[in-house]
Design a protein around this motif. Structure first.
Motif, PDB file in Angstrom:
ATOM      1  N   LEU A   1       1.170  -1.189   0.426  1.00  0.00           N
ATOM      2  CA  LEU A   1       0.154   0.404   0.135  1.00  0.00           C
ATOM      3  C   LEU A   1       0.650   1.574   0.140  1.00  0.00           C
ATOM      4  N   ALA A   2       2.006   1.201   0.219  1.00  0.00           N
ATOM      5  CA  ALA A   2       2.916   2.449   1.068  1.00  0.00           C
ATOM      6  C   ALA A   2       3.722   2.645  -0.419  1.00  0.00           C
ATOM      7  N   GLN A   3       3.405   2.345  -1.535  1.00  0.00           N
ATOM      8  CA  GLN A   3       4.415   2.328  -2.785  1.00  0.00           C
ATOM      9  C   GLN A   3       2.933   3.306  -3.470  1.00  0.00           C
ATOM     10  N   GLY A   4       1.518   3.280  -2.916  1.00  0.00           N
ATOM     11  CA  GLY A   4       0.279   3.920  -3.925  1.00  0.00           C
ATOM     12  C   GLY A   4      -0.708   3.374  -4.957  1.00  0.00           C
ATOM     13  N   PRO A   5      -0.787   3.729  -5.553  1.00  0.00           N
ATOM     14  CA  PRO A   5      -1.684   3.058  -6.401  1.00  0.00           C
ATOM     15  C   PRO A   5      -0.869   2.472  -7.812  1.00  0.00           C
ATOM     16  N   LEU A   6      -1.483   0.966  -7.894  1.00  0.00           N
ATOM     17  CA  LEU A   6      -1.174   0.883  -9.544  1.00  0.00           C
ATOM     18  C   LEU A   6      -1.484   1.987 -10.391  1.00  0.00           C
ATOM     19  N   ALA A   7      -3.085   1.795 -10.497  1.00  0.00           N
ATOM     20  CA  ALA A   7      -3.513   2.332 -11.026  1.00  0.00           C
ATOM     21  C   ALA A   7      -4.831   3.536 -10.718  1.00  0.00           C
ATOM     22  N   GLN A   8      -5.090   5.006 -10.668  1.00  0.00           N
ATOM     23  CA  GLN A   8      -6.563   5.346 -10.306  1.00  0.00           C
ATOM     24  C   GLN A   8      -7.366   6.434 -11.480  1.00  0.00           C
ATOM     25  N   GLY A   9      -7.907   5.847 -11.293  1.00  0.00           N
ATOM     26  CA  GLY A   9      -9.437   6.305 -12.210  1.00  0.00           C
ATOM     27  C   GLY A   9      -9.800   7.852 -11.699  1.00  0.00           C
ATOM     28  N   SER A  10     -10.459   9.189 -12.102  1.00  0.00           N
ATOM     29  CA  SER A  10     -10.761  10.313 -11.401  1.00  0.00           C
ATOM     30  C   SER A  10     -11.718  10.713 -12.970  1.00  0.00           C
ATOM     31  N   MET A  11     -12.822  11.499 -12.390  1.00  0.00           N
ATOM     32  CA  MET A  11     -13.634  12.258 -12.846  1.00  0.00           C
ATOM     33  C   MET A  11     -14.921  12.898 -12.146  1.00  0.00           C
ATOM     34  N   ASP A  12     -14.738  13.869 -13.920  1.00  0.00           N
ATOM     35  CA  ASP A  12     -14.954  15.578 -13.266  1.00  0.00           C
ATOM     36  C   ASP A  12     -16.377  15.851 -12.494  1.00  0.00           C
ATOM     37  N   ARG A  13     -16.583  14.757 -11.612  1.00  0.00           N
ATOM     38  CA  ARG A  13     -18.194  14.614 -10.892  1.00  0.00           C
ATOM     39  C   ARG A  13     -17.805  14.560  -9.278  1.00  0.00           C
ATOM     40  N   ALA A  14     -18.822  14.741  -8.942  1.00  0.00           N
ATOM     41  CA  ALA A  14     -18.398  14.253  -7.338  1.00  0.00           C
ATOM     42  C   ALA A  14     -18.747  13.302  -6.669  1.00  0.00           C
TER      43      ALA A  14
END
Length: 508
Positions: free
Chosen positions: A483-496
């Motif tokens: 976990l400490a190495q951070g995400p292997l992949a990360q998605g984001s979208m312009d809505r909350a």
């Protein structure tokens, strides 16, 4: 015994969780009007960025691709389904408690093309009727609505807003106070209510079922008004076995644990008071904190569900357990997230609906030993301000060492969590990733690696978070051992997306 208790419950009125058929008086519990809650929240929105997570929605969210950074693991294909309260306001009424909001399923699809999100409200009886009317029609878990009426049955007020389970070919949205709601995991279309047996139509089917190594699903339901605890066992092929028992001083129970031979319920001293309910209090305010009762542990052998064994633990409150297992010497080992008292559910989640945050009770990861031979219980605590404990699902009811959870490691003037943590329960060592001070972290679920060796924690940790600075929802994929190495992949979208509760991953 089961038949007699069940028929007695029917004779008393509703079989539900006491949300229905109560003679509510307008604001008998002294709570502010729901309209005032809306005004207070709107005043706080500009000065408290964290309120973004509790604004709520009025319409479904159309399918939308997520922007992907990094690369999805090859064997991670399928759908993450999350549930939570999303419609907090309707007309000029804003719910006074976080648990009241109508449920919305958030669907995150993992494919060779990347990530895609959509959100859809569950079309429950309540949601359809109230949105057609443009106003709230009924009192609810923690809110009395001016001009509202009691619900004719628990399922008339079913908000289906807490969790999701996929079992025996069906996908169900779960709530505390009534039936499970069927829905299509692909289209998110709402189906009907799930009735396990004709006798159990409308009986509560709670939000934290456990699925063991043999594929059997165990769950429970609490009928607070009548002091009944119903037990469900559903085989991998859908066959159902049930039992019902009377429980003195019925508590607010959200979760439980299973071992290979037993079911374990921890009953905090937040006790349902029938007189308060009949006097017109909300279901929430019909509970009384009685720390002098301590925490009661109820142990049921799977083959002798009508023979309860009781043990005592120090007073405290919990929402969630992690896992339980037995050592062959009559001792059940269990872990859960403990808080000192019930102030979060009594006051804290009300304050959130007004846009206020006044702190939270101290949390700890509690490790419990329940000796079924001597009847004695022992508890030790590890200080972690955490919630949403999850384990490798292959180890449900068996000895596990790893516990995943959302945790807060920095002092903050806002609610929620800022990191995810893997805790080694034996050594106390942690592997932790901190998202940052401006990110509110939700539950992360573990997905076993398909090509792995079967060792515990070999797989992926997947979960959502709300970035307050960019006002975007994030979906992250971690190697669960790093976990400490951070995400292997990360998605984001312009809505909350509104902050929710629990979910599940269905592999493609």
């Amino acid at each position: 015994m089961e038949r007699r208790l069940f028929c007695q419950s029917l004779a008393l009125g509703t079989t539900g969780s006491s949300l229905a058929a109560l003679p509510f008086a307008a604001h008998a519990d002294g709570s502010p009007e729901a309209g005032a809650t809306l005004g207070a929240f709107n005043q706080q929105r500009s000065r408290a960025p964290w309120t973004l997570g509790f604004e709520g929605l009025q319409a479904d969210l159309a399918p939308q691709p997520m922007q992907l950074r990094g690369k999805l693991p090859r064997d991670l294909r399928g759908t993450l389904l999350r549930n939570g309260p999303a419609q907090h306001s309707l007309g000029d009424v804003r719910y006074q408690h976080w648990f009241d909001g109508d449920g919305m399923i958030q669907q995150y699809r993992f494919s060779d093309q990347g990530l895609q999100h959509q959100g859809r409200f569950l079309r429950t009886q309540k949601f359809v009727a109230e949105n057609a009317a443009g106003r709230r029609l009924h009192h609810s878990f923690g809110t009395q609505v001016a001009g509202g009426s009691p619900m004719a049955s628990a399922d008339a007020g079913n908000v289906a807003n807490t969790s999701v389970v996929h079992h025996a070919g069906e996908t169900l949205a779960l709530w505390e106070g009534g039936s499970a709601t069927l829905f299509d995991a692909g289209t998110l279309e709402t189906g009907g209510l799930k009735t396990w047996t004709p006798e159990h139509a409308g009986m509560p089917f709670s939000a934290h079922p456990k699925i063991g190594a043999d594929g059997s699903l165990w769950n429970f339901g609490v009928s607070s008004m009548h002091g009944l605890l119903s037990i469900y066992q559903v085989s991998a092929r859908g066959q159902v076995r049930t039992a019902t028992l009377q429980v003195p001083d019925m508590a607010m129970v959200h979760d439980f644990a299973v071992t290979e031979q037993h079911l374990v319920f921890l009953l905090p001293p937040l006790i349902f008071d029938r007189d308060r309910a009949q006097a017109g209090n909300t279901f929430m305010n019909s509970h009384v904190w009685k720390p002098e009762l301590g925490m009661r542990a109820l142990v049921l052998h799977k083959d002798r569900l009508n023979q309860p064994q009781w043990m005592e633990l120090p007073s405290g409150f919990l929402f969630h357990t992690g896992n339980a297992w037995e050592d062959g010497k009559g001792v059940i080992h269990l872990d859960y997230v403990r808080s000192a008292d019930a102030s979060s559910v009594i006051q804290g989640f009300r304050a959130l609906m007004r846009g206020e945050f006044g702190g939270e009770p101290a949390h700890a990861v509690a490790r419990v030993e329940l000796d079924t031979r001597s009847g004695r219980a022992r508890q030790t605590l590890q200080a972690h301000h955490a919630e949403f404990p999850r384990i490798d699902p292959r180890f449900v009811g068996r000895r596990n060492k790893q516990l995943f959870m959302a945790e807060r490691v920095a002092v903050s003037n806002r609610p929620g969590f800022d990191c995810i943590t893997r805790l080694d329960l034996d050594s106390g060592k942690v592997d932790r990733y901190r998202y940052g001070a401006d990110v509110m972290v939700e539950e992360h679920v573990f997905i076993p690696a398909r090509s792995g060796s079967g060792k515990e924690a070999e797989g992926w940790l997947v979960g959502t978070a709300l970035d307050l600075r960019s006002r975007r929802t994030l979906l992250s994929v971690f190697d669960a051992r790093l976990l400490a190495q951070g995400p292997l992949a990360q998605g984001s979208m312009d809505r909350a997306v509104p902050l929710g509760f629990h979910g599940t991953f269905i592999l493609a």
